[in-house]
Design a protein around this motif. Structure first.
Motif, PDB file in Angstrom:
ATOM      1  N   TYR A 182       0.919  -1.157  -0.068  1.00 37.85           N
ATOM      2  CA  TYR A 182      -0.211   0.047  -0.002  1.00 37.85           C
ATOM      3  C   TYR A 182       0.896   1.270  -0.035  1.00 37.85           C
ATOM      4  CZ  TYR A 182      -2.937   3.802   1.792  1.00 37.85           C
ATOM      5  OH  TYR A 182      -3.621   5.160   2.008  1.00 37.85           O
ATOM      6  N   ALA A 202      -3.813   1.163  -4.976  1.00 37.39           N
ATOM      7  CA  ALA A 202      -3.574   1.454  -3.630  1.00 37.39           C
ATOM      8  C   ALA A 202      -4.888   1.211  -2.654  1.00 37.39           C
ATOM      9  CB  ALA A 202      -2.928   2.754  -3.386  1.00 37.39           C
ATOM     10  N   ASP A 215      -3.556   4.833  -7.622  1.00 39.20           N
ATOM     11  CA  ASP A 215      -4.468   5.192  -6.531  1.00 39.20           C
ATOM     12  C   ASP A 215      -5.413   4.217  -6.629  1.00 39.20           C
ATOM     13  OD1 ASP A 215      -4.891   6.848  -4.603  1.00 39.20           O
ATOM     14  OD2 ASP A 215      -6.500   7.742  -5.569  1.00 39.20           O
ATOM     15  N   THR A 232       2.736   1.581  -3.267  1.00 40.93           N
ATOM     16  CA  THR A 232       1.905   1.966  -4.357  1.00 40.93           C
ATOM     17  C   THR A 232       1.491   3.236  -4.406  1.00 40.93           C
ATOM     18  OG1 THR A 232       1.294  -0.427  -4.395  1.00 40.93           O
ATOM     19  CG2 THR A 232      -0.412   1.191  -5.765  1.00 40.93           C
ATOM     20  N   LYS A 233       1.076   3.873  -3.024  1.00 40.55           N
ATOM     21  CA  LYS A 233       0.878   5.380  -2.893  1.00 40.55           C
ATOM     22  C   LYS A 233       1.945   6.226  -3.202  1.00 40.55           C
ATOM     23  CE  LYS A 233      -2.555   7.100  -1.796  1.00 40.55           C
ATOM     24  NZ  LYS A 233      -3.650   7.769  -2.510  1.00 40.55           N
ATOM     25  N   ASN A 234       3.405   5.779  -2.980  1.00 33.24           N
ATOM     26  CA  ASN A 234       4.478   6.347  -3.339  1.00 33.24           C
ATOM     27  C   ASN A 234       4.601   6.760  -4.730  1.00 33.24           C
ATOM     28  OD1 ASN A 234       7.202   7.341  -3.494  1.00 33.24           O
ATOM     29  ND2 ASN A 234       8.013   5.324  -3.051  1.00 33.24           N
ATOM     30  N   HIS A 279       2.082   6.507  -6.940  1.00 31.16           N
ATOM     31  CA  HIS A 279       1.088   7.523  -7.212  1.00 31.16           C
ATOM     32  C   HIS A 279       1.490   9.132  -7.040  1.00 31.16           C
ATOM     33  CE1 HIS A 279      -2.854   9.309  -6.892  1.00 31.16           C
ATOM     34  NE2 HIS A 279      -2.651   9.746  -5.593  1.00 31.16           N
ATOM     35  N   TRP A 280       2.146   9.322  -6.052  1.00 33.14           N
ATOM     36  CA  TRP A 280       2.502  10.528  -5.870  1.00 33.14           C
ATOM     37  C   TRP A 280       3.486  10.957  -6.678  1.00 33.14           C
ATOM     38  CZ3 TRP A 280       2.426   8.888   0.018  1.00 33.14           C
ATOM     39  CH2 TRP A 280       1.119   8.898   0.535  1.00 33.14           C
ATOM     40  N   HIS A 319      -1.091   7.621 -12.421  1.00 33.28           N
ATOM     41  CA  HIS A 319      -1.550   8.253 -11.199  1.00 33.28           C
ATOM     42  C   HIS A 319      -2.759   7.577 -10.693  1.00 33.28           C
ATOM     43  CE1 HIS A 319      -1.568  11.443  -8.306  1.00 33.28           C
ATOM     44  NE2 HIS A 319      -2.996  11.858  -8.770  1.00 33.28           N
ATOM     45  N   ARG A 322      -5.430  -1.175   0.486  1.00 30.78           N
ATOM     46  CA  ARG A 322      -5.749  -0.657   1.617  1.00 30.78           C
ATOM     47  C   ARG A 322      -6.913  -1.376   2.340  1.00 30.78           C
ATOM     48  NH1 ARG A 322      -8.700   4.741   1.362  1.00 30.78           N
ATOM     49  NH2 ARG A 322     -10.327   3.150   1.080  1.00 30.78           N
TER      50      ARG A 322
END
Length: 153
Positions: A27, A53, A50, A30-32, A34-35, A46, A57
């Protein structure tokens, strides 16, 4: 409820906790991505990162609660997540979009392998509920691999 003192149940709890650690770590990774994704496919990746992620989550609570339902304890800290996960940290924010996709695809493939290897433990423990959940979680991870692989062409 399964017998929490049974060695098969203890093994099942251990494997559930490893899966839980993988989900937490994946999670965050994947968010890293995404950002930090950049490039011509920014918007598509992007959004994809998300969506993936969020799916990961949303599985975390179900996995943790499964360990509790069968009489075990769950991981309790970042240290335990680090100790039990097979997902490697990624602090490099300058990866190409393709490198990010490959890393996430490979991490999700390893998760599929972990899930498939858990089936025999669930059967040995007589844990039909976890066995069924493993099928659902495997399908979700395989779909993530499929999407990430498709992005690569």
């Amino acid at each position: 409820m399964l017998d929490p003192n049974n060695s098969e149940t203890t093994q099942m709890v251990s494997e559930i906790n490893a899966l839980l650690a993988d989900h937490f770590a994946l999670y965050v990774k994947t968010k890293n991505f995404h950002w930090h994704v950049k490039g011509p496919r920014f918007r598509d990746l992007h959004v994809l990162f998300d969506e993936q992620a969020i799916e990961i989550r949303d599985q975390i609570d179900d996995i943790g609660e499964r360990a509790r339902k069968i009489g075990g304890d769950t991981i309790t800290s970042l240290g335990m997540i680090t100790q039990h996960t097979q997902v490697k940290d990624e602090d490099n924010t300058d990866l190409t979009a393709e490198e990010m996709v490959v890393k996430l695809r490979d991490d999700n493939r390893r998760m599929v392998e972990r899930l498939k290897s858990m089936k025999s433990t669930a059967e040995a423990a007589g844990d039909n509920a976890t066995d069924g959940l493993i099928d659902d979680w495997t399908d979700m991870a395989e779909e993530r691999v499929w999407f990430l692989n498709s992005v690569l062409g």
